[in-house]
Structure formats: structure tokens, C-alpha cells
Design an enzyme around this catalytic site. Structure first.
Site, PDB file in Angstrom:
ATOM      1  N   GLY A  82       4.373  46.188  -7.713  1.00  0.00           N
ATOM      2  CA  GLY A  82       5.978  47.580  -7.929  1.00  0.00           C
ATOM      3  C   GLY A  82       5.452  48.548  -8.220  1.00  0.00           C
ATOM      4  O   GLY A  82       6.524  50.008  -8.288  1.00  0.00           O
ATOM      5  N   GLU A  92       4.323  49.559 -15.578  1.00  0.00           N
ATOM      6  CA  GLU A  92       4.652  48.775 -14.417  1.00  0.00           C
ATOM      7  C   GLU A  92       5.770  49.286 -14.423  1.00  0.00           C
ATOM      8  O   GLU A  92       6.577  49.970 -14.529  1.00  0.00           O
ATOM      9  CB  GLU A  92       5.581  47.298 -15.581  1.00  0.00           C
ATOM     10  CG  GLU A  92       4.564  46.492 -15.313  1.00  0.00           C
ATOM     11  CD  GLU A  92       4.894  45.453 -14.596  1.00  0.00           C
ATOM     12  OE1 GLU A  92       4.805  46.101 -13.614  1.00  0.00           O
ATOM     13  OE2 GLU A  92       4.634  44.262 -14.259  1.00  0.00           O
ATOM     14  N   ASP A 133      10.924  42.654 -17.105  1.00  0.00           N
ATOM     15  CA  ASP A 133      12.362  41.562 -16.963  1.00  0.00           C
ATOM     16  C   ASP A 133      11.932  40.518 -17.872  1.00  0.00           C
ATOM     17  O   ASP A 133      12.739  40.603 -19.403  1.00  0.00           O
ATOM     18  CB  ASP A 133      12.070  41.016 -15.565  1.00  0.00           C
ATOM     19  CG  ASP A 133      13.537  40.316 -14.861  1.00  0.00           C
ATOM     20  OD1 ASP A 133      14.692  40.930 -14.809  1.00  0.00           O
ATOM     21  OD2 ASP A 133      13.411  39.540 -14.050  1.00  0.00           O
ATOM     22  N   LYS A 177      14.580  46.077 -18.613  1.00  0.00           N
ATOM     23  CA  LYS A 177      16.230  45.353 -18.468  1.00  0.00           C
ATOM     24  C   LYS A 177      16.249  43.693 -19.827  1.00  0.00           C
ATOM     25  O   LYS A 177      15.673  42.649 -19.171  1.00  0.00           O
ATOM     26  CB  LYS A 177      16.110  44.065 -16.894  1.00  0.00           C
ATOM     27  CG  LYS A 177      17.435  43.518 -16.147  1.00  0.00           C
ATOM     28  CD  LYS A 177      17.018  43.111 -14.694  1.00  0.00           C
ATOM     29  CE  LYS A 177      16.983  43.587 -14.028  1.00  0.00           C
ATOM     30  NZ  LYS A 177      16.958  42.491 -12.691  1.00  0.00           N
ATOM     31  N   VAL A 216      17.665  45.098  -8.973  1.00  0.00           N
ATOM     32  CA  VAL A 216      16.697  46.400  -8.765  1.00  0.00           C
ATOM     33  C   VAL A 216      16.299  46.732  -7.246  1.00  0.00           C
ATOM     34  O   VAL A 216      14.970  46.183  -7.728  1.00  0.00           O
ATOM     35  CB  VAL A 216      17.286  47.879  -9.581  1.00  0.00           C
ATOM     36  CG1 VAL A 216      18.325  47.512 -10.179  1.00  0.00           C
ATOM     37  CG2 VAL A 216      16.265  47.377 -10.188  1.00  0.00           C
TER      38      VAL A 216
HETATM   39  P1  IMP Z   1       8.657  39.172 -15.415  1.00  0.00           P
HETATM   40  O1  IMP Z   1       9.112  40.050 -16.753  1.00  0.00           O
HETATM   41  O2  IMP Z   1       7.844  38.235 -15.646  1.00  0.00           O
HETATM   42  O3  IMP Z   1       9.676  38.426 -15.058  1.00  0.00           O
HETATM   43  O4  IMP Z   1       8.589  40.115 -14.147  1.00  0.00           O
HETATM   44  C1  IMP Z   1       8.672  41.175 -13.948  1.00  0.00           C
HETATM   45  C2  IMP Z   1       8.111  40.781 -12.589  1.00  0.00           C
HETATM   46  O5  IMP Z   1       9.309  40.719 -12.106  1.00  0.00           O
HETATM   47  C3  IMP Z   1       8.404  42.983 -12.346  1.00  0.00           C
HETATM   48  O6  IMP Z   1       7.200  43.540 -12.062  1.00  0.00           O
HETATM   49  C4  IMP Z   1       8.901  42.646 -10.519  1.00  0.00           C
HETATM   50  O7  IMP Z   1       7.824  42.817  -9.629  1.00  0.00           O
HETATM   51  C5  IMP Z   1       9.868  41.945 -10.532  1.00  0.00           C
HETATM   52  N1  IMP Z   1      11.518  42.049 -10.641  1.00  0.00           N
HETATM   53  C6  IMP Z   1      11.921  41.704 -12.151  1.00  0.00           C
HETATM   54  N2  IMP Z   1      13.499  42.259 -11.884  1.00  0.00           N
HETATM   55  C7  IMP Z   1      13.126  42.731 -10.414  1.00  0.00           C
HETATM   56  C8  IMP Z   1      14.388  43.346 -10.076  1.00  0.00           C
HETATM   57  O8  IMP Z   1      15.765  43.295 -10.175  1.00  0.00           O
HETATM   58  N3  IMP Z   1      13.825  44.515  -9.063  1.00  0.00           N
HETATM   59  C9  IMP Z   1      12.955  43.792  -7.815  1.00  0.00           C
HETATM   60  N4  IMP Z   1      11.866  42.942  -8.885  1.00  0.00           N
HETATM   61  C10 IMP Z   1      12.018  42.562  -9.763  1.00  0.00           C
HETATM   62 MG    MG Z   2       6.438  43.591  -9.464  1.00  0.00          MG
END
Ligand code: IMP
Ligand code: MG
Length: 181
Positions: free
Chosen positions: A45, A100, A104, A132, A154
Site C-alpha cells: 500500500g 505507511e 488503522d 484513521k 478508502v
Molecule cells: P492496521 O493498522 O493493522 O489495521 O492495518 C493497516 C493496513 O490495513 C494498511 O496498511 C492497509 O493495507 C489496510 N487498510 C486499513 N484501512 C484501509 C482502508 O481504508 N483502505 C485500504 N486499506 C486499508
Molecule cells: Mg497495507
């Protein structure tokens, strides 16, 4: 156009992103004067952000990539973090900037940051294009953040839904019917 058909609305335009990325690059340039940071991009990403950001950083730097899996093809975090591709660099004594796409739940990032800390990096900072905060499950300190976004899924500018939409030049919200297809 074909690629834009599923987008309900644009959240962040190309111009907005470009301007903000330049600001972050300037900030990092000042903060790392006289140093040689190692930019660590978490695949896939963050590649678009990484490619733009590194060209706004005006000190010598190295780049490296790692790949972890925390999400499948869907929208929910599995909570499981697995290293699929590790760094090429030995990071002991290095000044690391983790780049990053989106912070999230924070589950993925906190795991990665902990792992890098254990390898003896001199310093570790986190640079995320999107934050987020509503979705956070573990607290993660952010050093550079592009935009705070609402709790909506998104896509674009590297971010995918089921591996599609990464090549959109802006960040947008998908039409709800895309999820029920
Ligand atoms: P987390 O912080 O461990 O939940 O994961 C983050 C990862 O989840 C990011 O690097 C993205 O690959 C994916 N991700 C989280 N939210 C979104 C979104 O709104 N759109 C697309 N990918 C997302
Ligand atoms: Mg990612």
C-alpha cells in the site's frame, strides 16, 4: 473512465496529496539534516507514497521494503501479522523512518515497530500518509502524518480493495454496492 467507475467521491485530490507530501518531505529534510535515514516501506500500500515522498527528501537516504500480511482480501484486520518479505538492510544503529499508507487499528504497525526496535535501530519514527484514529485498537505514536481521515474504507494512491484501485491517482471512497458484488 473505467478505473473511476466504482468511486463514490474523492476524499483527497492529487493536488492535495502532492502538496502535503511535499510538506512532509521538507519536515523530514530538516529533521534529518546531517543524517542518513533508512526509509522502510511496508508493501504494498505505501509504495506510491514512498515513491513521491522520497523525492521530496533532500538528504541522502536508503530505502528498503518489507511485506507483512494482516489483511486478507477484505476490509477487516485479522490481527495476525506474518512477515512475507523481510528487510535487506541490517538496521542496527540506523535512523529508521517507517513509511505507511494508513494507520488503522495499529495492530500491524505496532508489531513492525516493536520488531525493528528489537533489532537495535538508533531511532525509529513513523510516517503515515493517512491516520484513521477512530479505528485504533493499540496506541501507536505517529511522528509524521499526512491526513486524518474518517472511519470509511478508502482506496487509491496505493490503497486497495481486493488488490484493485491501487493505481488511482487520488484517494476516494468506493460506492457501497462494490462491497456487495
Ligand atoms: P492496521 O493498522 O493493522 O489495521 O492495518 C493497516 C493496513 O490495513 C494498511 O496498511 C492497509 O493495507 C489496510 N487498510 C486499513 N484501512 C484501509 C482502508 O481504508 N483502505 C485500504 N486499506 C486499508
Ligand atoms: Mg497495507
Amino acid at each position: 473512465m473505467e478505473l473511476h467507475r466504482d468511486i463514490e467521491r474523492i476524499l483527497l485530490s492529487e493536488e492535495q496529496i502532492k502538496k502535503r507530501v511535499a510538506e512532509i518531505g521538507q519536515r523530514i529534510t530538516l529533521d534529518y539534516a546531517g543524517k542518513r535515514p533508512l526509509l522502510v516501506s511496508v508493501l504494498k500500500g505505501s509504495v506510491v507514497f514512498m515513491a513521491d515522498l522520497m523525492r521530496e527528501i533532500k538528504v541522502d537516504c536508503d530505502i528498503d521494503f518489507m511485506s507483512v500480511s494482516s489483511y486478507g482480501n477484505g476490509q477487516k484486520s485479522s490481527g495476525v501479522v506474518r512477515i512475507l518479505k523481510d528487510l535487506d538492510h541490517d538496521i542496527a544503529g540506523r535512523d529508521i523512518i517507517v513509511v505507511e499508507d494508513i494507520l488503522d487499528s495499529g495492530l500491524t504497525l505496532s508489531y513492525i515497530l516493536e520488531m525493528l526496535k528489537n533489532r537495535g535501530a538508533a531511532s525509529i519514527r513513523l510516517c503515515t500518509l493517512l491516520d484513521k484514529p477512530d479505528r485504533r485498537r493499540v496506541s501507536v505514536a505517529v511522528d509524521y502524518s499526512g491526513f486524518t481521515v474518517p472511519d470509511e474504507f478508502v482506496v487509491g494512491y496505493g490503497l486497495d480493495y481486493g488488490e484493485t484501485y491501487r493505481n488511482l491517482p487520488y484517494i476516494g471512497i468506493l460506492k457501497p454496492e462494490v462491497y456487495t458484488k
